[in-house]
Scaffold this motif. Structure first.
Motif, mmCIF file in Angstrom:
data_model
loop_
_atom_site.group_PDB
_atom_site.id
_atom_site.type_symbol
_atom_site.label_atom_id
_atom_site.label_comp_id
_atom_site.label_asym_id
_atom_site.label_seq_id
_atom_site.Cartn_x
_atom_site.Cartn_y
_atom_site.Cartn_z
ATOM 1 N N TRP A 16 0.873 -1.173 0.000
ATOM 2 C CA TRP A 16 0.000 0.000 0.000
ATOM 3 C C TRP A 16 0.913 1.226 0.000
ATOM 4 C CZ3 TRP A 16 -5.071 -0.278 3.307
ATOM 5 C CH2 TRP A 16 -5.846 -1.349 2.848
ATOM 6 N N ALA B 132 3.022 4.844 15.579
ATOM 7 C CA ALA B 132 3.104 3.448 15.150
ATOM 8 C C ALA B 132 4.226 2.710 15.879
ATOM 9 C CB ALA B 132 3.324 3.379 13.640
ATOM 10 N N VAL C 67 -0.446 -4.548 9.081
ATOM 11 C CA VAL C 67 0.125 -3.235 8.762
ATOM 12 C C VAL C 67 1.532 -3.390 8.200
ATOM 13 C CG1 VAL C 67 0.852 -1.017 9.709
ATOM 14 C CG2 VAL C 67 -1.298 -2.037 10.457
ATOM 15 N N LEU D 186 -0.120 4.440 1.901
ATOM 16 C CA LEU D 186 0.002 4.407 3.358
ATOM 17 C C LEU D 186 1.461 4.550 3.771
ATOM 18 C CD1 LEU D 186 -1.329 4.064 6.098
ATOM 19 C CD2 LEU D 186 -1.162 1.575 5.813
ATOM 20 N N SER D 187 2.348 3.914 3.013
ATOM 21 C CA SER D 187 3.773 4.042 3.298
ATOM 22 C C SER D 187 4.209 5.500 3.191
ATOM 23 C CB SER D 187 4.571 3.169 2.320
ATOM 24 O OG SER D 187 5.956 3.392 2.457
ATOM 25 N N THR E 289 3.736 -0.471 18.221
ATOM 26 C CA THR E 289 4.477 -1.719 18.014
ATOM 27 C C THR E 289 5.099 -2.206 19.309
ATOM 28 O OG1 THR E 289 4.966 -1.136 15.710
ATOM 29 C CG2 THR E 289 6.395 -2.771 16.757
ATOM 30 N N TRP F 7 1.328 -4.315 4.663
ATOM 31 C CA TRP F 7 0.937 -3.213 3.779
ATOM 32 C C TRP F 7 2.107 -2.287 3.442
ATOM 33 C CZ3 TRP F 7 -4.036 -1.783 6.955
ATOM 34 C CH2 TRP F 7 -5.055 -2.669 6.606
#
Length: 496
Positions: A209, A226, A260, A212-213, A230, A263
């Motif tokens: 994706w 994020a 995620v 999104l990156s 994590t 992605w």
């Protein structure tokens, strides 16, 4: 009390769940490289000079396994796997499946660097060695209609919830160890999100994706959030072991994290997500959906087999704790150090001073991994093998990339290559006097000896090898590159 916990913490594996788990895992392992079922192909593409057999194989006197032998082991493993899927000859079929997979996994480990993508499958197959379910199985069907003998009694501890509980401990450890590694090796970089941002930028060409990156890379606060998420998911994984209420939300959080990653980065943890099937309380879930709780097998035996299983579980837990403390990477365990560096920018990686090399190598050889950096992506390299051109005005080329771009073959996967080169640099520096890490013409040290071994392979793989006069192992330092070892290409004959 301990035995009761191991055998009753999770419900037994039903015949349907066993079939679905084994069948799905087989499909994934035969379609997603580099699982152990691809060992023949992986070993065939690995030069023996870059292969590092794991300790377990060396103890057995095994340094190399021919691809033809691996094909036989793989095929036999698949046959046993299919029998285990159908519930035939339990638990022998499951044990044979694990042994075959474990052998292929161990062989693969010597060619894949620190890759941990299929450890979950290994732990799952090991756990299933202790599980028998006669519903929805050929064993049960044959025993009901013929004189087919059951190898394990219907009320044996093998029909308890020990297998999913054992897997729960192993998989929760894997997540927790990954979080600990991030704190141990890249604490500040993971706290402020710069480490995750770095790995996202490096992985962007492989992002599934891309939008999104790009969004995460462009928003530092999003990367920081994020990164915190994590760490929270990984460090909180142990809660799933002890809390029934938190177990399902935690497992769902693990799956969300893997999705995620899928992605926006390269790793694809399909196998690990599939193994989580064993950790859900399926009777409870079915009851929530249908209103009726399905009948489950009630384990009644509490003899020596049950005690032995509890001992196995405790021994595994102790082994995992030891691995976590010492950051061991001895197969079949891992401390999950991948992507744990706190790298912000490749050109900002702190480099050692020339005078520090021997002291750092000494500490690294004693197991202090932070003393000598490890590269998880190519941009993090601290040492590499370079091809020195004959033309003094031409730029040296990194050997691995040169072969990838112009060569007819590759020597090895990059992760294993980086592991071997790092170990070689440490061994070479240790073998020399403390203040003399540079290449010596009058004595052959480990790096020079290895490069002489690699030189014929380089010549055989690269059609234009005559453009280069030597292979050099160079270590990056704060005062420039230090030539650790060198081998002239014209002094080696091509041998295969």
């Amino acid at each position: 009390m301990i035995t009761h916990w191991w055998l009753h913490q999770l419900p037994p594996v039903s015949g349907v769940l066993r079939t679905v788990l084994y069948a799905g895992l087989l499909v994934l392992c035969t379609n997603q490289q580099p699982t152990p079922l691809f060992a023949p192909k992986i070993i065939a593409k690995t030069e023996s000079a870059f292969y590092t057999p794991v300790l377990a194989l060396r103890v057995l006197g095994i340094r190399w396994v021919r691809p033809a032998v691996l094909v036989v082991v793989r095929n036999l493993t698949i046959v046993a796997w299919l029998a285990a899927t159908a519930g035939l000859l339990q638990p022998v079929a499951g044990i044979l499946t694990f042994l075959g997979f474990a052998f292929l996994h161990a062989v693969n480990a010597g060619a894949l660097g620190a890759n941990h993508s299929s450890h979950a499958a290994l732990y799952t197959l090991f756990a299933m060695c202790f599980s028998v379910s006669y519903d929805f199985s050929l064993d049960g069907l044959l025993a009901d209609h013929t004189a087919w003998p059951l190898l394990v009694a219907r009320d044996s501890a093998f029909t308890s919830g020990f297998a999913p509980c054992l897997l729960l401990v192993a998989l929760a450890y894997t997540l927790f160890a990954a979080g600990v590694a991030k704190l141990r090796f890249g604490r500040q970089g993971w706290f402020d999100g710069t480490a995750l941002n770095f790995y996202l930028r490096i992985s962007q060409p492989a992002a599934r994706w891309l939008w999104l990156s790009r969004l995460m890379i462009s928003k530092p606060w999003l990367c920081r959030l994020a990164a915190w998420g994590t760490l929270a998911v990984e460090l909180g994984a142990v809660a799933a072991i002890f809390s029934w209420q938190l177990r399902m939300p935690m497992v769902l959080a693990w799956i969300a994290m893997h999705i995620v990653i899928l992605w926006v980065m390269f790793p694809a943890y399909y196998i690990q997500m599939w193994c989580y099937l064993l950790l859900f309380d399926w009777p409870w879930l079915i009851e929530q959906v249908t209103g009726d709780r399905p009948a489950t097998h009630v384990f009644t035996s509490d003899g020596p087999v049950a005690t032995t299983m509890a001992v196995v579980g405790c021994a595994l837990t102790a082994a995992l704790l030891y691995v976590l403390v010492v950051s061991s990477e001895q197969w079949p365990f891992t401390s999950v150090p991948m992507y744990s560096n706190g790298t912000a920018e490749a050109d900002l990686i702190p480099l050692p001073g020339r005078a520090e090399l021997h002291e750092r190598a000494t500490r690294a050889a004693r197991g202090q991994h932070t003393a000598w950096g490890r590269a998880w992506v190519d941009e993090e390299y601290l040492e590499d093998i370079w091809a020195r051109p004959v033309d003094p005005d031409a730029e040296p080329q990194r050997m691995f990339h040169l072969l990838m771009e112009e060569g007819t073959s590759t020597f090895v996967r990059w992760s294993q290559y980086a592991k071997v080169v790092r170990k070689l640099a440490i061994e070479d520096v240790l073998a020399k006097p403390p203040n003399s890490p540079e290449h010596a013409e009058d004595q052959v040290y480990p790096a020079a000896a290895f490069l002489r071994q690699v030189a014929p392979l380089f010549r055989a793989a690269l059609p234009t090898w005559e453009k280069y006069e030597a292979l050099e192992l160079v270590c990056r330092t704060s005062c420039g590159g230090v030539l650790i070892g060198r081998a002239e290409l014209t002094e080696s004959r091509v041998t295969r």
